[in-house]
Design an enzyme around this catalytic site. Structure first.
Site, short mmCIF file in Angstrom:
data_model
loop_
_atom_site.label_atom_id
_atom_site.label_comp_id
_atom_site.label_asym_id
_atom_site.label_seq_id
_atom_site.Cartn_x
_atom_site.Cartn_y
_atom_site.Cartn_z
N GLN A 181 0.73 -1.51 -0.22
CA GLN A 181 0.04 -0.15 0.50
C GLN A 181 0.69 1.68 -0.36
OE1 GLN A 181 -2.22 -1.52 3.57
NE2 GLN A 181 -3.91 -0.74 2.34
N ASN A 182 2.02 1.32 0.15
CA ASN A 182 3.22 2.16 0.34
C ASN A 182 3.50 2.72 -1.74
OD1 ASN A 182 3.11 1.85 2.81
ND2 ASN A 182 4.85 0.49 2.77
N ILE A 183 3.98 4.22 -1.31
CA ILE A 183 3.90 4.56 -2.53
C ILE A 183 5.50 5.34 -2.68
CG2 ILE A 183 1.41 5.65 -2.94
CD1 ILE A 183 1.71 7.92 -1.33
N HIS A 191 -1.34 1.64 -3.90
CA HIS A 191 -1.22 3.05 -5.08
C HIS A 191 -0.24 4.26 -5.43
CE1 HIS A 191 -3.44 2.01 -0.41
NE2 HIS A 191 -4.12 1.59 -1.71
N CYS A 212 3.34 13.22 -16.94
CA CYS A 212 3.12 14.73 -18.11
C CYS A 212 1.41 13.43 -18.21
CB CYS A 212 3.68 14.60 -19.06
SG CYS A 212 2.86 15.40 -20.10
N ALA A 242 7.03 -4.57 12.28
CA ALA A 242 7.44 -5.41 11.01
C ALA A 242 8.48 -5.89 10.55
CB ALA A 242 6.08 -5.16 10.06
ZN LIG Z 1 4.26 16.29 -21.68
#
Ligand SMILES: [Zn+2]
Length: 243
Positions: free
Chosen positions: A102-104, A120, A128, A235
């Site tokens: 779930q970590n980004i 996520h 872009c 953990a």
């Molecule tokens: Zn662009």
């Protein structure tokens, strides 16, 4: 605690299709604050303003200020912790079939994990919206120091590949995660409070299909009663003990 660790070791040695599922608590040891609860990031930044897709599409400066002042400096500085390294080792030993996160923050990949399903998205990749060109965090930071919101060389608007509030989860990642949960022989939750759906349904799917369910989290979770083993502890500390 020792008894729980030896039980966990036994589960791991009897499994070769482990799915590891990591949440915000797993990155906390790398200095990345969790989102929910007292002292969490969302108590400082209202996610419905700073990380909401509808607000972002109208005026992305909220998000980019949050990125500039909070996310970028924290994630730039963060290093994989002992837990990330332990998971890499388990992958090398052929124990882990899939890692779902779930970590980004991209720390699993930085640690050397090769198979990561990101539910996520990832703060380190910025795209872009017009031409699809990808920018790193550093490149984006340079651009937004010049102008806010930052622009692509084609003049298009940039968006983090992170899933913002109000956005659907990426379907391909979700399908892969569901399938892995169904086919594993052990499912281990690491540092997730299991309150966000549909992510929280994966341990249930694993359990229903015969896997052992292990939950390692500082606080109790709603699924503890269904688990074969619950360890209410840090953990990364627990994982480094079984390597
Ligand atoms: Zn662009």
């Amino acid at each position: 605690m020792e008894e729980a660790i030896s039980k966990l070791k036994k589960f791991v040695s009897n499994s070769d299709q482990i799915v590891a599922f990591t949440g915000a608590g797993f990155s906390a040891d790398s200095g990345i604050s969790t989102f929910r609860g007292a002292g969490g990031l969302w108590s400082k930044y209202d996610p419905n303003i700073y990380a909401n897709i509808n607000i972002f599409m109208q005026d992305s400066t909220y998000y980019w200020n949050f990125f500039k002042d909070e996310r970028y400096p924290v994630i730039k500085k963060a290093k994989p912790n002992a837990g990330h390294l332990a998971l890499v080792e388990l992958e090398k030993r052929g124990k882990i079939s899939r890692l779902i996160t779930q970590n980004i923050d991209g720390l699993h990949q930085e640690a050397g994990q090769s198979d990561v399903i990101e539910l996520h998205g990832n703060t380190r990749k910025i795209n872009c919206l017009t031409c699809g060109k990808t920018y790193s965090m550093d490149e984006t930071y340079k651009l937004l120091k010049k102008e806010l919101p930052p622009k692509c060389s084609c003049d298009g608007n940039l968006k983090p590949s992170t899933i913002l509030f109000g956005e659907p989860l990426p379907q391909v990642a979700l399908d892969m995660a569901m399938l892995a949960s169904k086919n594993c022989d052990m499912f281990i939750v690491l540092g997730s409070s299991l309150v966000v759906y549909p992510a929280a349904s994966m341990p249930r799917i694993a359990k229903r299909n015969g896997a052992n369910l292990v939950i390692v989290n500082i606080d109790p979770t709603p699924l503890d009663k269904d688990a074969d083993l619950v360890i209410n502890d840090n953990a990364s500390k627990v994982l480094s003990k079984i390597i």
